[in-house]
Design a protein around this motif. Structure first.
Motif, PDB file in Angstrom:
ATOM      1  N   GLN A  44       0.816  -1.221   0.000  1.00 49.86           N
ATOM      2  CA  GLN A  44       0.000   0.000   0.000  1.00 49.86           C
ATOM      3  C   GLN A  44       0.852   1.274   0.000  1.00 49.86           C
ATOM      4  OE1 GLN A  44      -2.117   0.790   3.617  1.00 49.86           O
ATOM      5  NE2 GLN A  44      -3.416   2.372   2.713  1.00 49.86           N
ATOM      6  N   ILE A  45       1.867   1.313   0.854  1.00 48.14           N
ATOM      7  CA  ILE A  45       2.684   2.531   0.950  1.00 48.14           C
ATOM      8  C   ILE A  45       3.496   2.738  -0.323  1.00 48.14           C
ATOM      9  CG2 ILE A  45       4.681   3.551   2.155  1.00 48.14           C
ATOM     10  CD1 ILE A  45       3.419   2.477   4.781  1.00 48.14           C
ATOM     11  N   ILE A  46       4.013   1.654  -0.904  1.00 47.92           N
ATOM     12  CA  ILE A  46       4.788   1.765  -2.148  1.00 47.92           C
ATOM     13  C   ILE A  46       3.898   2.254  -3.294  1.00 47.92           C
ATOM     14  CG2 ILE A  46       6.101   0.429  -3.865  1.00 47.92           C
ATOM     15  CD1 ILE A  46       7.516   1.001  -1.117  1.00 47.92           C
ATOM     16  N   TYR A  47       2.709   1.704  -3.366  1.00 48.95           N
ATOM     17  CA  TYR A  47       1.741   2.102  -4.398  1.00 48.95           C
ATOM     18  C   TYR A  47       1.429   3.598  -4.290  1.00 48.95           C
ATOM     19  CZ  TYR A  47      -2.739   2.116  -6.933  1.00 48.95           C
ATOM     20  OH  TYR A  47      -3.766   2.390  -7.810  1.00 48.95           O
ATOM     21  N   GLN A  48       1.147   4.045  -3.060  1.00 59.21           N
ATOM     22  CA  GLN A  48       0.802   5.455  -2.849  1.00 59.21           C
ATOM     23  C   GLN A  48       2.005   6.369  -3.066  1.00 59.21           C
ATOM     24  OE1 GLN A  48      -2.182   6.493  -2.405  1.00 59.21           O
ATOM     25  NE2 GLN A  48      -3.391   4.833  -1.527  1.00 59.21           N
ATOM     26  N   LEU A  49       3.177   5.905  -2.659  1.00 60.45           N
ATOM     27  CA  LEU A  49       4.408   6.683  -2.845  1.00 60.45           C
ATOM     28  C   LEU A  49       4.693   6.892  -4.325  1.00 60.45           C
ATOM     29  CD1 LEU A  49       6.891   7.950  -1.455  1.00 60.45           C
ATOM     30  CD2 LEU A  49       7.901   5.655  -1.346  1.00 60.45           C
ATOM     31  N   TYR A  50       4.494   5.837  -5.089  1.00 61.69           N
ATOM     32  CA  TYR A  50       4.651   5.874  -6.550  1.00 61.69           C
ATOM     33  C   TYR A  50       3.790   6.985  -7.152  1.00 61.69           C
ATOM     34  CZ  TYR A  50       3.817   3.671 -11.245  1.00 61.69           C
ATOM     35  OH  TYR A  50       3.658   3.377 -12.578  1.00 61.69           O
ATOM     36  N   VAL A 184       9.209  13.126  12.139  1.00 59.27           N
ATOM     37  CA  VAL A 184       8.794  12.052  13.041  1.00 59.27           C
ATOM     38  C   VAL A 184       7.271  12.118  13.178  1.00 59.27           C
ATOM     39  CG1 VAL A 184       9.060  11.035  15.326  1.00 59.27           C
ATOM     40  CG2 VAL A 184      10.981  12.279  14.288  1.00 59.27           C
ATOM     41  N   LEU A 185       6.599  11.022  12.825  1.00 63.29           N
ATOM     42  CA  LEU A 185       5.136  11.006  12.897  1.00 63.29           C
ATOM     43  C   LEU A 185       4.688  10.476  14.256  1.00 63.29           C
ATOM     44  CD1 LEU A 185       3.957   9.728   9.398  1.00 63.29           C
ATOM     45  CD2 LEU A 185       4.122  12.058  10.236  1.00 63.29           C
ATOM     46  N   VAL A 196      -1.090   6.189   7.464  1.00 68.51           N
ATOM     47  CA  VAL A 196      -0.619   6.293   6.068  1.00 68.51           C
ATOM     48  C   VAL A 196      -0.945   7.673   5.500  1.00 68.51           C
ATOM     49  CG1 VAL A 196      -0.896   5.380   3.728  1.00 68.51           C
ATOM     50  CG2 VAL A 196      -0.714   3.811   5.663  1.00 68.51           C
ATOM     51  N   GLU A 197      -2.103   8.204   5.870  1.00 68.44           N
ATOM     52  CA  GLU A 197      -2.508   9.511   5.333  1.00 68.44           C
ATOM     53  C   GLU A 197      -1.540  10.621   5.755  1.00 68.44           C
ATOM     54  OE1 GLU A 197      -4.341  10.750   2.425  1.00 68.44           O
ATOM     55  OE2 GLU A 197      -5.078   8.830   3.157  1.00 68.44           O
ATOM     56  N   PRO A 198      -1.237  10.748   7.064  1.00 61.99           N
ATOM     57  CA  PRO A 198      -0.250  11.770   7.443  1.00 61.99           C
ATOM     58  C   PRO A 198       1.133  11.513   6.853  1.00 61.99           C
ATOM     59  CG  PRO A 198      -1.106  10.606   9.400  1.00 61.99           C
ATOM     60  CD  PRO A 198      -1.911  10.168   8.234  1.00 61.99           C
ATOM     61  N   LEU A 199       1.488  10.238   6.659  1.00 65.58           N
ATOM     62  CA  LEU A 199       2.766   9.910   6.023  1.00 65.58           C
ATOM     63  C   LEU A 199       2.818  10.495   4.610  1.00 65.58           C
ATOM     64  CD1 LEU A 199       5.444   8.205   5.828  1.00 65.58           C
ATOM     65  CD2 LEU A 199       4.011   6.364   4.919  1.00 65.58           C
ATOM     66  N   LEU A 200       1.763  10.230   3.846  1.00 65.06           N
ATOM     67  CA  LEU A 200       1.721  10.699   2.452  1.00 65.06           C
ATOM     68  C   LEU A 200       1.636  12.223   2.379  1.00 65.06           C
ATOM     69  CD1 LEU A 200      -0.679   7.986   1.028  1.00 65.06           C
ATOM     70  CD2 LEU A 200       1.799   8.137   0.684  1.00 65.06           C
ATOM     71  N   THR A 201       0.901  12.825   3.309  1.00 66.26           N
ATOM     72  CA  THR A 201       0.806  14.288   3.342  1.00 66.26           C
ATOM     73  C   THR A 201       2.183  14.907   3.562  1.00 66.26           C
ATOM     74  OG1 THR A 201      -1.469  14.223   4.144  1.00 66.26           O
ATOM     75  CG2 THR A 201      -0.244  16.249   4.532  1.00 66.26           C
ATOM     76  N   SER A 202       2.935  14.346   4.517  1.00 67.38           N
ATOM     77  CA  SER A 202       4.276  14.867   4.815  1.00 67.38           C
ATOM     78  C   SER A 202       5.207  14.718   3.615  1.00 67.38           C
ATOM     79  CB  SER A 202       4.868  14.134   6.021  1.00 67.38           C
ATOM     80  OG  SER A 202       4.110  14.379   7.175  1.00 67.38           O
TER      81      SER A 202
END
Length: 220
Positions: A44-50, A184-185, A196-202
């Motif tokens: 999921q994180i790799i897909y969203q990061l892409y 740092v989250l 995951v949402e705050p990760l992607l926002t950052s």
């Protein structure tokens, strides 16, 4: 999002590639977590990061390391996986000969591989390192770290304690000419469960700052 197959040192490598519309667009290579613990390019994180890179006009590539999915070969404890990542960058550059720069992004094991590739390829001008396993692998090869980037991790990470990442960041910050940004989250574990949402926002905010693009409004 076409499926692609290219040749790596251990045989066929399976990937997903999204070409940019602009000919001289930068390249982004996205590296997945540990193959022996369920890491794949469809994480999921790799897909969203892409897609963080795709939406900012990059030609983006994510792929399965050897022995994962339809990629040939078997797990090689990082040595072969680094060769796979180099082959992926070679392939992307062959298709994008006018690309002026490249970014590398990885999560956990993929962050470790990405940082090693960074040392070997001077054209990589930026990196995103998510939960780099600073307690599990040796990062002393980053001497000096050649590019600026973002290191992002959670303060509740039981796999890679925050203190180990802090030590790595402090070491990298002593180097002149680059800027290492650390985020740092709060409340995030190694897998960013529920975060995951705050990760992607950052990550998006960091990319926009580095790329100097305007603030993006979320899609309706």
């Amino acid at each position: 999002m076409p499926e692609v197959i290219f040749t790596g040192p251990a045989g066929r490598i399976e990937g997903r590639y999204h070409p940019a519309r602009q000919k001289n667009a930068p390249i982004a290579i996205v590296l997945h977590p540990h193959p022996q613990f369920g890491g794949t390019m469809n994480h999921q994180i790799i897909y969203q990061l892409y897609y963080q890179f795709v939406h900012r006009g990059f030609s983006a590539l994510r792929f399965n390391f050897r022995g994962v999915g339809r990629s040939q070969g078997s797990f090689d404890h990082g040595t072969g996986e680094l060769s796979d990542a180099a082959a992926a960058l070679d392939w992307a550059q062959t298709i994008n000969p006018e690309a002026k720069s490249c970014w590398i992004a990885g999560f956990s094991f993929g962050a470790w591989i990405g940082m090693q590739l960074l040392m070997r390829r001077p054209e990589i001008e930026g990196f995103i390192s998510i939960a780099p396993p600073a307690n599990l692998y040796d990062f002393s090869f980053l001497a000096p770290c050649p590019s600026s980037g973002l290191i992002i991790h959670g303060d509740k990470d039981a796999v890679v304690p925050a203190k180990d990442v802090n030590t790595l960041v402090e070491k990298l910050k002593t180097q002149k000419g680059i800027v290492i940004e650390q985020k740092v989250l709060p409340g995030a574990n190694h897998f960013f469960d529920g975060k995951v949402e705050p990760l992607l926002t950052s990550i998006g905010q960091y990319l926009d700052k580095r790329l100097k693009t305007p603030e993006r409004k979320p899609a309706a």
